[in-house]
Design an enzyme around this catalytic site. Structure first.
Site, mmCIF file in Angstrom:
data_model
loop_
_atom_site.group_PDB
_atom_site.id
_atom_site.type_symbol
_atom_site.label_atom_id
_atom_site.label_comp_id
_atom_site.label_asym_id
_atom_site.label_seq_id
_atom_site.Cartn_x
_atom_site.Cartn_y
_atom_site.Cartn_z
ATOM 1 N N THR A 179 0.856 -1.185 0.000
ATOM 2 C CA THR A 179 0.000 0.000 0.000
ATOM 3 C C THR A 179 0.895 1.239 0.000
ATOM 4 O O THR A 179 1.298 1.700 -1.048
ATOM 5 C CB THR A 179 -0.980 -0.009 1.190
ATOM 6 O OG1 THR A 179 -0.255 -0.216 2.409
ATOM 7 C CG2 THR A 179 -2.021 -1.108 1.030
ATOM 8 N N LYS A 203 4.330 -6.905 3.506
ATOM 9 C CA LYS A 203 4.039 -5.507 3.257
ATOM 10 C C LYS A 203 3.820 -4.830 4.594
ATOM 11 O O LYS A 203 3.370 -5.444 5.572
ATOM 12 C CB LYS A 203 2.827 -5.328 2.350
ATOM 13 C CG LYS A 203 1.477 -5.758 2.918
ATOM 14 C CD LYS A 203 0.746 -4.794 3.819
ATOM 15 C CE LYS A 203 0.602 -3.421 3.210
ATOM 16 N NZ LYS A 203 -0.133 -2.509 4.202
ATOM 17 N N THR A 214 -0.429 -2.985 10.509
ATOM 18 C CA THR A 214 -1.132 -3.085 9.240
ATOM 19 C C THR A 214 -0.160 -3.716 8.270
ATOM 20 O O THR A 214 0.424 -3.081 7.408
ATOM 21 C CB THR A 214 -1.648 -1.735 8.714
ATOM 22 O OG1 THR A 214 -2.376 -1.963 7.525
ATOM 23 C CG2 THR A 214 -0.571 -0.733 8.495
ATOM 24 N N GLU A 296 6.707 4.928 7.489
ATOM 25 C CA GLU A 296 6.302 6.121 6.760
ATOM 26 C C GLU A 296 7.083 7.337 7.235
ATOM 27 O O GLU A 296 7.013 7.729 8.395
ATOM 28 C CB GLU A 296 4.788 6.320 6.932
ATOM 29 C CG GLU A 296 3.994 5.245 6.206
ATOM 30 C CD GLU A 296 2.529 5.218 6.548
ATOM 31 O OE1 GLU A 296 1.772 4.605 5.780
ATOM 32 O OE2 GLU A 296 2.134 5.799 7.578
ATOM 33 N N ASN A 419 0.009 10.315 5.893
ATOM 34 C CA ASN A 419 -1.231 9.902 6.531
ATOM 35 C C ASN A 419 -2.333 10.951 6.515
ATOM 36 O O ASN A 419 -3.512 10.621 6.590
ATOM 37 C CB ASN A 419 -0.943 9.446 7.968
ATOM 38 C CG ASN A 419 -0.315 8.076 7.982
ATOM 39 O OD1 ASN A 419 -0.970 7.066 7.770
ATOM 40 N ND2 ASN A 419 0.988 8.037 8.190
#
Length: 424
Positions: A179, A203, A214, A296, A419
């Site tokens: 993602t 992932k 996640t 991230e 985000n």
């Protein structure tokens, strides 16, 4: 095959325009073995992303063992519920895994479960299997209906494209499940004395916290492993790897790790179980570290080690408090040796710690000893360590023999940029 760096850049742009490949990414996609009894395929179903593959199918030889570990969130996604039910119904046997990215099929009510069940049935029909022999996983946006008709439409090309996992197939599979990932993640290890291998893809980039994240991971071996052994080995391995990483302290609805053992090597775990554990642990830890390295907005990979705790569980809790502290993580991003923030994180962890015996290190530089600044402490040396991209923080809380390590990353404005507009 195209260059790995070029592929990563294309992949990152396709997933999120303007997001560069993580500076902590491995230098190259690893050389992956051809695990027998496994075939892979990917396709572009257009579930959310355009111009990239977003569905992955793994076919397993008949009689394969399947084990799974899942999120401990109380708001589980429908595919997690399906996989738990399927594992119970099959007795730990499986024939396929199908994964989509872009939509988590989470918080979608009874309809979401029917979608997972439908997907499993469609794959089973195409492969001559039973629906409960098909594991289903989804990752992406929560609370949006999964357009299952797009997976149905992609299924014929997926089945037609199934092939033995050569290096290109591994890379394509790892990319299709991503993602906000900026690079595809894979790892492998030989099982000593057997000629068999353990190989996996994963992932994960954000919403990463212990109790998994996640994140999705799919690990395969051509060793024969019975269901009970496979489940026990996987649970143990996950506890030492995926459950010891955190990017942002948020736990997902969709966390799934599946282990599939095809047995096609003709060798059984049996007397080689210890070697199998070693290989499995090496692969899961490698994948877990890659997820943190793709955190991230991350610019630093951080190991937080706590010793001297009342027991290992207490050390784990304290290390997590430090690793999850926004104040600690933002200081790391700025290479600021503000170790008072570490003291504060230790104090809030809710575990025994002796303030007057507390010792702290940044890299090899001791900052505190006996609850006060170390007399030889050099802030310049600590900062020099923090300017690198591999950071070590150590804390001894002075009350016992417990110890633990948690891996995390720094917290930069890049995390906010990703985000704040994730759905757009």
């Amino acid at each position: 095959m195209h260059g790995w760096r070029a592929f990563c850049c294309q992949f990152a742009v396709a997933v999120m325009v303007g997001t560069p490949v993580s500076p902590l990414a491995p230098a190259a996609f690893p050389v992956m073995p051809a695990v027998g009894g496994l075939r892979l395929a990917t396709a572009a179903a257009g579930i959310r992303y355009q111009g990239r593959d977003d569905v992955m199918l793994a076919e397993l030889s008949p009689g394969s063992t399947v084990a799974g570990t899942f999120t401990r969130s109380l708001c589980t996604a429908a595919p997690v519920d399906w996989c738990k039910d399927a594992l119970a119904a099959s007795g730990g046997r499986g024939r396929a895994i199908i994964v989509n990215s872009g939509n988590a099929n989470a918080f979608t009510g009874a309809a979401g479960y029917r979608v997972a069940e439908h997907t499993a049935g469609s794959v089973a029909g195409a492969l001559g299997a039973q629906p409960y022999e098909v594991m289903v996983a989804s990752t992406g946006v929560i609370a949006e209906d999964l357009p299952v008709e797009r997976i149905d439409a992609a299924l014929p090309s997926l089945v037609a494209g199934l092939s033995a996992p050569d290096p290109q197939a591994w890379e394509a599979a790892a990319a299709a499940i991503g993602t906000t990932d900026t690079f595809p993640k894979a790892a492998s290890a030989p099982v000593d004395g057997t000629g068999a291998h353990v190989a996996g893809i994963a992932k994960g980039s954000g919403m990463i916290a212990p109790d998994m994240a996640t994140m999705l991971a799919f690990v395969f071996t051509d060793l024969a492993v019975d269901p009970l052994t496979a489940q026990e080995c996987l649970a143990s391995s996950v506890e030492k790897s995926f459950n010891r990483v955190t990017v942002d302290s948020d736990t997902s609805t969709s966390d799934t790790v599946i282990l599939a053992a095809t047995g096609s090597s003709g060798r059984s775990a049996g007397l080689h179980t210890a070697y199998f554990r070693e290989a499995l642990d090496a692969v899961t830890l490698d994948l877990a570290h890659q997820i943190v390295r793709d955190g991230e907005g991350a610019t630093k990979f951080v190991a937080v080690t706590v010793t001297g705790a009342a027991d290992d569980a207490a050390a784990d809790a304290i290390a997590r408090a430090v690793a999850d502290s926004p104040l600690v993580k933002t200081a790391l991003a700025a290479s600021d040796a503000n170790w008072g923030r570490i003291v504060a994180a230790v104090g809030k962890a809710g575990q025994r710690a002796d303030r007057d015996r507390l010792s702290i290190w940044i890299g090899d530089e001791q900052c505190a000893e006996g609850g006060i600044p170390h007399p030889g402490y050099s802030e310049e040396t600590a900062i020099e360590h923090l300017l690198g991209d591999e950071i070590e923080l150590r804390v001894d809380v002075g009350v016992g023999d417990g110890e633990a390590t948690i891996w995390t990353c720094d917290l930069t404005h890049g995390y906010i940029d990703i985000n704040a507009g994730y759905r757009t």
